[in-house]
Every structure is written in structure tokens, then in C-alpha cells.
Scaffold this active site. Structure first.
Site, short mmCIF file in Angstrom:
data_model
loop_
_atom_site.label_atom_id
_atom_site.label_comp_id
_atom_site.label_asym_id
_atom_site.label_seq_id
_atom_site.Cartn_x
_atom_site.Cartn_y
_atom_site.Cartn_z
N ASP A 92 -9.42 -5.95 -4.08
CA ASP A 92 -8.90 -4.78 -3.36
C ASP A 92 -9.82 -3.58 -3.61
O ASP A 92 -9.94 -3.10 -4.73
CB ASP A 92 -7.48 -4.47 -3.82
N SER A 147 0.83 -1.20 0.00
CA SER A 147 0.00 0.00 0.00
C SER A 147 0.87 1.27 0.00
O SER A 147 1.64 1.48 -0.94
CB SER A 147 -0.95 -0.05 1.20
N HIS A 149 -7.38 -5.87 0.33
CA HIS A 149 -6.23 -4.99 0.54
C HIS A 149 -5.45 -5.44 1.77
O HIS A 149 -5.64 -4.95 2.88
CB HIS A 149 -6.71 -3.55 0.72
#
Length: 336
Positions: free
Chosen positions: A123, A37, A163
Site C-alpha cells: 500500500d 481507506s 491500496h
């Protein structure tokens, strides 16, 4: 992201003095960076700023280099949701221009580099289209910049997970994005990162048997500049590395809300990197961010939109310079 002398450690961690970073026998040909991320964006920034140090990179749920262009609104829209879409050709031109101008390192060091990009189809935080733009950035860079035809780019985007960083164990959280953002997906992402970047393991993989130590991150400030990081970071040293044998190095950047202040030692102990580090004789550096309201970074993200200054994604950026300096102290000499 320069080089200054070794600084001393002198602060205390949890009532005990933090050990100074060891000087390891690092093989400069086995140095890599990875991240999830915001950590993925940081990993890309480190590779573009210091290709001479980081020819290998693993990008998990991240987008293309310089995507945010120093603007938080662009980071939240284009670089997370993919609307409007990133202008990949322009970003590639910017990356080449910065390298040519000396704002970043020479791209020639990526001539035999490797990039592994992993992202999940489920995600909802960093859209799959954004991660695909990240892969397209590297492919276009390979095909556009002189001498980069040998750059290996692997786009792994067909797996069903949300995610998070996938773990080898199974569990419902694979399809959710919940703290500590380690999804039990039946897929060992850490193992795949090592395989993609370093090839075959040197030893059989088992439980981690090395030493996870804390160190004082403030002691490694470059020219006193505050990199806006936590007081403590972590270093994992496999037994072979501690014994003085040649060793690789992986810098692993956590994601937003995944720093030690938020999740404890979940990322540094449970992400799976340490067990593979033993199998590959690769030390793992786990730098840690800190949350703040001024500058605005309440989720303790790495700086990929400019909260630390306008030069955040170049060699002059305070966080990239700090990382490069720490890596040098561990034993990685800069290439010239």
C-alpha cells in the site's frame, strides 16, 4: 453520532420513487461497521462515537482514531504517509477522555468487542506503518481503558496487495491502486471480514440472491443538518432478512473516489459483501458520499479530517449522527 422520529422518503431516483428503508428485525448483538481507506477512518470514528451500536469493526487500510486532529496537513502526512509518526498513546488518551466526557459513547460497550484490521504490504497510499499504528491504537486502548481486556484485536498485515479491497479472483490490479479499488488478489476480504466479526456462516455461501435497493439519504437528515452526502445510498437485504427473520447489520463505507458517482455500483455489487450477507443473514448498508469544492472534498472522501466541522469524529459530528440515525430506522435500538 439524537434520536428523532422516522422521516418519510419522497424524492425520485432515476425516474422512479426510491423505496423507503425497511424496518428489519435486527439483532443488536450482530451489528458491525467496516470501511476502506477514508471509509476505514470513518468506521473507527463510528465505533468510538457509538460503541453501544458498533461493538464490531473491520478496518481496511486505515489508521488510528483522531489521527488528523482536525488538520488536513496532518491527515496527508502523519495519517497517510506515516511521517511524522502518529502519537498513539496521546490518541488513546484522547479517546478515553472523550468517552468519559460524554462526547463519545461509553467504552464499556467494547468489553466483548471485535476489531479486524486488514492492510497490504504494498500500500503506497496509506503506508503500512500507519495501519500498524491503527492496530496499536486498539491494542493500547484494550490494555489501558478499564474493563476492555476482552476486546479482540486481529492485525492482518502480512498480505501482499496495494491500496484496494482484495477480491477472491486473481488479477494484475491486486498490486495497483486503480478504480474501482477492488483488487483481484485471490483473497476474499469480504468473507474474512464476516468470519472475523460474525463467526461461522449460517448457510452455504453462493451468489447473492437478496435485494439491493436505493434509498433517499436526504430524507434521513437529523434536524435538517446537511451531512454532505449523495442524494442516494444503498441497502442490501438478504432473503432471510426480507422474510422477517432475525438479521444482523453491517455498515460498509467506501473509500475516496469509490462512491457511486465515481465507480457506479462496483463497490455495492462487486466487493463481495452481498454474497456473504446471504450466508450470515446480515443486511448491508452502503452510505454514499458526494464530492464538493466547498467544503473541500473533491474526491468524495468520508470526513476524517474535519471538512464537516470540528466535531466530525464525535457523536456530535453531522456524518456520524446521520449514520446512527439511519441505523436506528433500520431497527437497531440504542443501548442505555
Amino acid at each position: 453520532m439524537r434520536w428523532i422520529g422516522v422521516l418519510c422518503l419522497g424524492l425520485f431516483a432515476a425516474g422512479a420513487q426510491a423505496a423507503p428503508l425497511p424496518k428489519l428485525k435486527i439483532d443488536a448483538h450482530r451489528v458491525a461497521v467496516s470501511g476502506l481507506s477514508s471509509g476505514a477512518y470513518m468506521a473507527t470514528q463510528m465505533q468510538m462515537a457509538y460503541p453501544d451500536i458498533f461493538p464490531y469493526a473491520a478496518i481496511v487500510a486505515g489508521g488510528p482514531y483522531a489521527c488528523a486532529n482536525g488538520k488536513l496537513d496532518v491527515a496527508l502526512s502523519t495519517c497517510m504517509k506515516g511521517a511524522p509518526a502518529a502519537d498513539v498513546p496521546t490518541l488513546v488518551t484522547k479517546a478515553i477522555g472523550r468517552a468519559d466526557a460524554g462526547d463519545n459513547g461509553a467504552l464499556k460497550y467494547l468489553a466483548h468487542g471485535k476489531v479486524y484490521l486488514l492492510h497490504g504490504k504494498e500500500d503506497a497510499t496509506v503506508a503500512p506503518a500507519v495501519a500498524e499504528a491503527g492496530a496499536q491504537f486498539y491494542k493500547r486502548l484494550r490494555d489501558t481503558a478499564p474493563g476492555l481486556k476482552g476486546l479482540q484485536v486481529v492485525d492482518d498485515g502480512d498480505r501482499a496487495f496495494a491500496h484496494n479491497l482484495p477480491l477472491r479472483e486473481q488479477g494484475d490490479d491486486c498490486h495497483k491502486s486503480v478504480s474501482p479499488y477492488l483488487g483481484h488478489c485471490g483473497f476474499d476480504a469480504a468473507g474474512e471480514v464476516f468470519a472475523q466479526l460474525f463467526g461461522k456462516p449460517l448457510h452455504a455461501v453462493g451468489d447473492a440472491k437478496g435485494q439491493l435497493q436505493t434509498f433517499n439519504q436526504d430524507a434521513y437528515r437529523v434536524n435538517g443538518a446537511d451531512p454532505l452526502l449523495a442524494e442516494e445510498g444503498y441497502l442490501y437485504v438478504p432473503p432471510a432478512c426480507a422474510a422477517g427473520k432475525p438479521c444482523g447489520l453491517l455498515v460498509a463505507f467506501h473509500g475516496c473516489k469509490q462512491n457511486a458517482a465515481a465507480v457506479g455500483e462496483a463497490f455495492v455489487k462487486d466487493a463481495g459483501f452481498n454474497r456473504w450477507a446471504d450466508a450470515y443473514d446480515v443486511a448491508v448498508l452502503y452510505p454514499q458520499t458526494r464530492a464538493s469544492m466547498a467544503p473541500l472534498n473533491p474526491q468524495a472522501c468520508w470526513d476524517w479530517w474535519g471538512y464537516s466541522g470540528s466535531d466530525y469524529d464525535t457523536r456530535a459530528g453531522v456524518q456520524p449522527r446521520w449514520v446512527a440515525h439511519v441505523v436506528e430506522q433500520l431497527g437497531v435500538a440504542p443501548k442505555h
